[in-house]
Design an enzyme around this catalytic site. Structure first.
Site, short mmCIF file in Angstrom:
data_model
loop_
_atom_site.label_atom_id
_atom_site.label_comp_id
_atom_site.label_asym_id
_atom_site.label_seq_id
_atom_site.Cartn_x
_atom_site.Cartn_y
_atom_site.Cartn_z
CB CYS A 176 -0.80 0.09 1.41
SG CYS A 176 -1.86 1.32 1.64
CB CYS B 150 0.14 1.74 3.91
SG CYS B 150 -1.47 1.47 3.93
#
Length: 107
Positions: free
Chosen positions: A31, A34
């Protein structure tokens, strides 16, 4: 204080039984957003470490907790107070916004 890596197995002890609020960052290795907020959370952990524990849980390695708390997209940050979810923020934001949100919730 650096961010704390937690797992499904340690979730109860690290989050639910914590004597101070815990911000749990649900994330994954793949991600991008993230990874973008990771350094910000490290800095916030240093700055607010007395008031709150910042914890990270990898959803790919630990599927139980995200399922239990309805995490559908990542990054999702859930602030737990007294063992219960108190506030949720979904998506990557600049450090200042994350910190201001967190400080508002801790006040």
């Amino acid at each position: 204080m650096a961010t704390k890596q937690i797992t499904d197995d340690s979730f109860h002890a690290d989050v639910i039984q914590s004597d101070k609020p815990v911000l749990v960052d649900f994330w994954a290795e793949w991600c991008g957003p993230c990874k973008m907020i990771g350094p910000s959370l490290e800095e916030i952990s240093e700055e607010l470490g007395e008031q709150v524990t910042i914890a990270k849980i990898n959803i790919d390695e630990n599927p139980d907790a995200p399922g239990r708390y309805g995490v559908r997209g990542i990054p999702t940050m859930i602030l737990f107070k007294a063992g219960a979810p108190a506030a949720t923020k979904v998506g990557a934001e600049p450090k200042g916004r994350i910190k201001a949100w967190l400080e508002g919730e801790l006040a």
